[in-house]
Design an enzyme around this catalytic site. Structure first.
Site, PDB file in Angstrom:
ATOM      1  N   SER A  66      -3.898 -58.324 -10.813  1.00  0.00           N
ATOM      2  CA  SER A  66      -3.732 -59.071 -12.070  1.00  0.00           C
ATOM      3  C   SER A  66      -4.951 -59.976 -12.210  1.00  0.00           C
ATOM      4  O   SER A  66      -5.616 -60.282 -11.217  1.00  0.00           O
ATOM      5  CB  SER A  66      -2.465 -59.933 -11.998  1.00  0.00           C
ATOM      6  OG  SER A  66      -2.428 -60.876 -13.046  1.00  0.00           O
ATOM      7  N   TYR A  87       3.206 -66.098  -7.972  1.00  0.00           N
ATOM      8  CA  TYR A  87       2.631 -64.848  -8.476  1.00  0.00           C
ATOM      9  C   TYR A  87       1.117 -64.824  -8.213  1.00  0.00           C
ATOM     10  O   TYR A  87       0.567 -63.820  -7.731  1.00  0.00           O
ATOM     11  CB  TYR A  87       2.923 -64.729  -9.974  1.00  0.00           C
ATOM     12  CG  TYR A  87       2.485 -63.427 -10.612  1.00  0.00           C
ATOM     13  CD1 TYR A  87       3.216 -62.258 -10.416  1.00  0.00           C
ATOM     14  CD2 TYR A  87       1.353 -63.370 -11.424  1.00  0.00           C
ATOM     15  CE1 TYR A  87       2.822 -61.061 -11.013  1.00  0.00           C
ATOM     16  CE2 TYR A  87       0.957 -62.178 -12.027  1.00  0.00           C
ATOM     17  CZ  TYR A  87       1.697 -61.031 -11.817  1.00  0.00           C
ATOM     18  OH  TYR A  87       1.300 -59.847 -12.408  1.00  0.00           O
TER      19      TYR A  87
HETATM   20  P1  NAP Z   1       7.470 -53.493 -15.100  1.00  0.00           P
HETATM   21  O1  NAP Z   1       7.666 -52.542 -16.218  1.00  0.00           O
HETATM   22  O2  NAP Z   1       8.490 -54.534 -14.833  1.00  0.00           O
HETATM   23  O3  NAP Z   1       7.183 -52.647 -13.784  1.00  0.00           O
HETATM   24  C1  NAP Z   1       7.411 -53.091 -12.485  1.00  0.00           C
HETATM   25  C2  NAP Z   1       7.925 -51.915 -11.698  1.00  0.00           C
HETATM   26  O4  NAP Z   1       8.016 -52.281 -10.315  1.00  0.00           O
HETATM   27  C3  NAP Z   1       9.318 -51.472 -12.142  1.00  0.00           C
HETATM   28  O5  NAP Z   1       9.308 -50.081 -12.398  1.00  0.00           O
HETATM   29  C4  NAP Z   1      10.212 -51.831 -10.977  1.00  0.00           C
HETATM   30  O6  NAP Z   1      11.267 -50.877 -10.817  1.00  0.00           O
HETATM   31  C5  NAP Z   1       9.236 -51.771  -9.806  1.00  0.00           C
HETATM   32  N1  NAP Z   1       9.654 -52.631  -8.700  1.00  0.00           N
HETATM   33  C6  NAP Z   1       9.932 -53.952  -8.719  1.00  0.00           C
HETATM   34  N2  NAP Z   1      10.344 -54.365  -7.514  1.00  0.00           N
HETATM   35  C7  NAP Z   1      10.316 -53.275  -6.695  1.00  0.00           C
HETATM   36  C8  NAP Z   1      10.629 -53.050  -5.339  1.00  0.00           C
HETATM   37  N3  NAP Z   1      11.082 -54.042  -4.535  1.00  0.00           N
HETATM   38  N4  NAP Z   1      10.490 -51.800  -4.844  1.00  0.00           N
HETATM   39  C9  NAP Z   1      10.059 -50.775  -5.624  1.00  0.00           C
HETATM   40  N5  NAP Z   1       9.743 -50.931  -6.921  1.00  0.00           N
HETATM   41  C10 NAP Z   1       9.875 -52.168  -7.459  1.00  0.00           C
HETATM   42  O7  NAP Z   1       6.108 -54.293 -15.302  1.00  0.00           O
HETATM   43  P2  NAP Z   1       4.582 -53.836 -15.422  1.00  0.00           P
HETATM   44  O8  NAP Z   1       3.967 -54.827 -16.326  1.00  0.00           O
HETATM   45  O9  NAP Z   1       4.434 -52.392 -15.700  1.00  0.00           O
HETATM   46  O10 NAP Z   1       4.058 -54.182 -13.941  1.00  0.00           O
HETATM   47  C11 NAP Z   1       3.359 -53.269 -13.113  1.00  0.00           C
HETATM   48  C12 NAP Z   1       2.347 -54.056 -12.288  1.00  0.00           C
HETATM   49  O11 NAP Z   1       1.362 -54.603 -13.151  1.00  0.00           O
HETATM   50  C13 NAP Z   1       2.932 -55.236 -11.512  1.00  0.00           C
HETATM   51  O12 NAP Z   1       2.384 -55.286 -10.206  1.00  0.00           O
HETATM   52  C14 NAP Z   1       2.475 -56.433 -12.316  1.00  0.00           C
HETATM   53  O13 NAP Z   1       2.372 -57.611 -11.531  1.00  0.00           O
HETATM   54  C15 NAP Z   1       1.136 -55.949 -12.816  1.00  0.00           C
HETATM   55  N6  NAP Z   1       0.637 -56.661 -13.993  1.00  0.00           N
HETATM   56  C16 NAP Z   1       1.358 -56.687 -15.145  1.00  0.00           C
HETATM   57  C17 NAP Z   1       0.863 -57.397 -16.245  1.00  0.00           C
HETATM   58  C18 NAP Z   1       1.612 -57.478 -17.550  1.00  0.00           C
HETATM   59  O14 NAP Z   1       1.272 -58.337 -18.387  1.00  0.00           O
HETATM   60  N7  NAP Z   1       2.595 -56.655 -17.812  1.00  0.00           N
HETATM   61  C19 NAP Z   1      -0.365 -58.053 -16.142  1.00  0.00           C
HETATM   62  C20 NAP Z   1      -1.079 -57.984 -14.945  1.00  0.00           C
HETATM   63  C21 NAP Z   1      -0.561 -57.280 -13.876  1.00  0.00           C
HETATM   64  P3  NAP Z   1      12.725 -51.319 -10.258  1.00  0.00           P
HETATM   65  O15 NAP Z   1      13.058 -52.631 -10.914  1.00  0.00           O
HETATM   66  O16 NAP Z   1      13.614 -50.188 -10.629  1.00  0.00           O
HETATM   67  O17 NAP Z   1      12.556 -51.442  -8.774  1.00  0.00           O
END
Ligand code: NAP
Length: 251
Positions: free
Chosen positions: A136, A149
């Site tokens: 991130s 975070y």
């Molecule tokens: P998201 O849709 O909430 O995706 C997160 C995924 O991680 C979900 O599919 C969730 O599935 C899985 N997850 C969470 N805890 C887990 C665990 N203990 N074991 C296995 N899987 C797990 O959000 P996203 O935005 O796509 O996030 C993906 C990545 O991008 C993250 O690392 C996030 O920090 C990073 N990111 C996001 C943003 C943003 O603005 N969206 C910005 C910068 C970085 P389950 O809940 O079914 O386990």
């Protein structure tokens, strides 16, 4: 690109992980996706015969070992690993409970470590591979109310740099992609949180989030997936140990 055959995308059932999984499968790879809940994973897998759904909790070493065993027995060793699973938490430092701190580090940092560790030796032996962490912009700078975070994502960047140094003499590359706000279920929860804490309406909350990006917009998951696809390409074979900010210029 096609020389890689089997990818793992943690958190591949939603958001950024889903976009990455669909892009890798579109390029001809078999893609194992995992998360804790099977429903979103199966929904994504049902639309693409190259995508395969398995449940796994990345914080649990045994669960990750079982995932590796099942997926690699079916489709061969992973030669691409995308450590994407993550959670977002928010609180001022003084109000960050130990439980919130530990949970955030457990998923985002220890989970990323457990995800990639089993692949190190097999990738080296196979003579190539790609490891990409979805960190991130919070892995590159600090911001208020997201200390746990931010610490977890800085940790991911440190893990990536050490792994890249260890693997520098091999054809395995290790990098981190560092997005700003991306349009995903995680962002929906962030916006709901802003609405709850500030009483703003949704549009005002979204505009506030978009203003953090110098381009004034929220990033699409496919933009992150496109950067990952390039890192997995042959043309990026000399790119290792790098952080790639996808932020519209935020630094
Ligand atoms: P998201 O849709 O909430 O995706 C997160 C995924 O991680 C979900 O599919 C969730 O599935 C899985 N997850 C969470 N805890 C887990 C665990 N203990 N074991 C296995 N899987 C797990 O959000 P996203 O935005 O796509 O996030 C993906 C990545 O991008 C993250 O690392 C996030 O920090 C990073 N990111 C996001 C943003 C943003 O603005 N969206 C910005 C910068 C970085 P389950 O809940 O079914 O386990």
């Amino acid at each position: 690109m096609t020389r890689f055959k089997h990818a793992l995308v943690t958190g591949g059932g939603t958001g950024i992980g889903q976009a990455i999984a669909e892009s890798l499968a579109g390029a001809g790879m078999e893609v194992t996706i995992c998360g804790r809940n099977i429903e979103p994973l199966e929904k994504v897998a049902s639309r693409n015969p190259r995508i395969h759904a398995l449940t796994c909790d990345v914080t649990d070493e045994d669960s990750v070992a079982a995932l590796y065993e099942t997926a690699q027995a079916a489709r061969g060793n992973f030669d691409v690993i995308i450590a994407n699973a993550g959670i977002a938490t928010s609180a001022p430092v003084g109000k960050t409970s130990l439980a919130m701190w530990q949970q955030t580090l457990a998923v985002n940092l220890t989970g990323a470590f457990l995800t990639v560790r089993p692949a190190m030796d097999t990738m080296k032996r196979a003579g190539g591979g790609r490891i990409v962490f979805i960190a991130s912009i919070a892995g590159l700078k600090g911001a208020p109310y997201i200390a746990a975070y931010t610490a977890s994502k800085h940790g991911v960047v440190g893990l990536m740099r050490s792994m890249a140094a260890e693997l520098a003499r091999t054809p395995v590359t290790v990098n981190a992609v560092c997005p700003g706000y991306v349009e995903t279920p995680m962002l929906e929860r962030t916006i709901a949180n802003i609405i709850e804490k500030t009483g703003r309406d949704e549009q005002t909350a979204r505009e506030a989030v978009a203003r953090g990006n110098p381009q004034g917009r929220i990033i699409e998951p496919q933009e992150v997936a496109d950067a990952v696809m390039w890192l997995c390409s042959d043309g990026a074979r000399s790119v290792t140990g790098q952080t790639i900010a996808i932020t519209g210029g935020e630094q």
